[in-house]
Design an enzyme around this catalytic site. Structure first.
Site, PDB file in Angstrom:
ATOM      1  N   GLY A  75       0.847  -1.193   0.000  1.00  0.00           N
ATOM      2  CA  GLY A  75       0.000   0.000   0.000  1.00  0.00           C
ATOM      3  C   GLY A  75       0.882   1.241   0.000  1.00  0.00           C
ATOM      4  O   GLY A  75       2.100   1.149   0.148  1.00  0.00           O
ATOM      5  N   LYS A  76       0.319   2.384  -0.220  1.00  0.00           N
ATOM      6  CA  LYS A  76       1.054   3.653  -0.097  1.00  0.00           C
ATOM      7  C   LYS A  76       0.048   4.792  -0.079  1.00  0.00           C
ATOM      8  O   LYS A  76      -1.040   4.676  -0.635  1.00  0.00           O
ATOM      9  CB  LYS A  76       2.007   3.847  -1.287  1.00  0.00           C
ATOM     10  CG  LYS A  76       3.154   4.786  -0.999  1.00  0.00           C
ATOM     11  CD  LYS A  76       4.246   4.078  -0.204  1.00  0.00           C
ATOM     12  CE  LYS A  76       5.468   4.925   0.003  1.00  0.00           C
ATOM     13  NZ  LYS A  76       6.618   4.096   0.432  1.00  0.00           N
ATOM     14  N   GLY A  77       0.434   5.899   0.551  1.00  0.00           N
ATOM     15  CA  GLY A  77      -0.472   7.039   0.594  1.00  0.00           C
ATOM     16  C   GLY A  77       0.297   8.333   0.584  1.00  0.00           C
ATOM     17  O   GLY A  77       1.524   8.349   0.698  1.00  0.00           O
TER      18      GLY A  77
END
Ligand code: NAD
Length: 414
Positions: free
Chosen positions: A104-106
């Site tokens: 994931g990444k944000g």
């Protein structure tokens, strides 16, 4: 030729691995696209009472091997494509070092230098509130990335725990030690970058202790790598940040350069060193180059001038696929980001395990376990290069990682 985007680069890297293994086209499609991307607008009150809005993203790329895992970046140039690419790289990073997480990444689009601490806290809490239904210890576990650190993770955890009326320290990693963080986490990314470089030198029959080094980017990953290299006897001759590079062929003192950067805001004008450009640093005649800034630092134009024998990628996506072709042609051994900088997520995994078990490990235990993870992954990479007769370490790393994710996906069924 127009520059390729990080997501295009990621998909090209994955396709290079796919060419060597049997994998169904439909499955490959699934493993090269994100499962879910949240795009949202966060509104906070500025200190002067006005309202301001910020674009924010969270990409949950793949969860076949475990909860989504990946950092949160604050940067003015962040966009949807970059966040998806970074979440894809996280998926295969967790797989190559074999920890039970997905990717994931944000990120939030802003330059944090333009905001007060109180405004950054309100913004982080607004993001945590927005992400609350999507994250959780067994769902999606954020961590720090560019321009975020233990402070932001502590705010995030507090917001989540308050809203959920529970304690859940494993909802984020990279927290301060006193708030459930792990010993060794802050230094982990720089440490794995150096361990990976050591393994690469030894694979080439050389010693890291004799190496000259240039480090691009002097934030968490870059400065720690420089310090650990110096401790191991290597000579750090150049470092840089977004303002420029400093070079001293006799060797810089990484700790003193960090002090200078903390005091003045930049490595530039470090006493006794020559000031140069970032491009000069990347093409400097050194044995080891560590890109530790942002994506696409080494493109095809620049790659032909890279003089280092080994590149250990602390940054995510610093080398474009076209640059990779040039580096391979020129016999430069590139330890790919998904292995070299995996220390951050490996120790995040240890932090999460400690949080879940309500125990705490010593720093020496963390560092020893990390070394084993990195060395094992490097050995698998070189064994795969030999098995497939490859001269490209990145493709070998993706072969190992893609096979792991594909197998997990198939075993779950459709
Ligand atoms: P950071 O914010 O602490 O530092 C970033 C550094 O890069 C700063 O010194 C900045 O000035 C410099 N920089 C930015 N643009 C540059 C440019 N064009 N040229 C030269 N320098 C430039 O961030 P960080 O946590 O050290 O992250 C750096 C890289 O490492 C990113 O690609 C990040 O995704 C990757 N990474 C970080 C971690 C981690 O645990 N922090 C883990 C894995 C990967």
């Amino acid at each position: 030729m127009s520059p390729t985007t990080p997501y295009e680069n990621f998909r090209s890297q994955l396709r290079s691995a796919m060419a060597h293994i049997e994998i169904d086209d439909g499955l490959f499609d699934r493993l090269s696209h994100p499962e879910r991307v949240l795009e949202t607008n966060l509104t906070i009150e500025r200190d002067d009472g006005t309202l301001d809005q910020f674009k924010a993203y969270r990409s949950q790329f793949n969860g076949d091997r475990g909860p989504y895992k990946g950092g949160i970046r604050y940067h003015p140039d962040i966009d949807r494509d970059e966040v998806i690419a970074l979440s894809g790289w996280m998926t295969y990073k967790c797989a190559i070092v074999d920890i039970p997480f997905g990717g994931g990444k944000g990120g939030i689009e802003l330059d944090p230098a333009d905001y007060s601490t109180a405004e950054l806290e309100r913004l982080t809490r607004a993001f945590a509130t927005e992400l609350r239904p999507l994250v959780g210890e067994d769902r999606d576990v954020p961590a720090p990335d560019v321009n975020t650190g233990p402070r932001e993770m502590n705010w995030f955890k507090d917001t989540y725990e308050t809203l959920e009326n529970t304690t859940a320290p494993g909802v984020v990693t990279g927290k301060a030690i006193e708030s459930g963080g792990s010993a060794g986490r802050v230094a982990a990314t720089g440490r794995s970058t150096v361990l990976a470089a050591r393994e690469a030198f030894s694979h080439l029959g050389r010693s890291l202790a004799d190496a000259t080094v240039a480090v691009q980017g002097y934030g968490n990953a870059g400065w720690i790598a420089a310090r650990l290299l110096d401790e191991r006897g290597a000579t750090v001759v150049a470092v840089s940040d977004s303002d420029g590079a400093v070079v001293d062929r006799d060797g810089l003192d990484p700790v003193d350069v960090k002090r200078h950067k903390d005091e003045t805001g930049s490595v530039v004008n470090y006493p006794g060193a020559d000031t140069r450009t970032n491009e000069d640093l990347l093409t400097l005649d050194v044995d080891l180059l560590i890109p530790a800034g942002l994506e696409n630092a080494i493109d095809a134009d620049l790659a032909g001038d890279v003089a280092a024998d080994v590149v250990s990628e602390a940054a995510n996506g610093p080398t474009t696929p076209a640059a990779d072709d040039v580096l391979i042609e020129n016999d430069v051994f590139v330890v790919p980001d998904i292995l070299a900088n995996a220390g951050g997520v490996v120790v995040s995994y240890y932090e999460w395990v400690q949080n879940r078990q309500r125990v705490s490990w010593s720093e020496s235990r963390v560092n020893e376990a990390l070394e084993t993870h990195v060395v094992d992954a490097f050995d698998e990479l070189t064994a795969t290069m030999a098995e497939y007769d490859l001269d490209d370490p990145r493709t070998a790393a993706y072969i190992v990682a893609l096979e792991r994710v594909a197998t997990a996906a198939e075993q779950r069924g459709w």
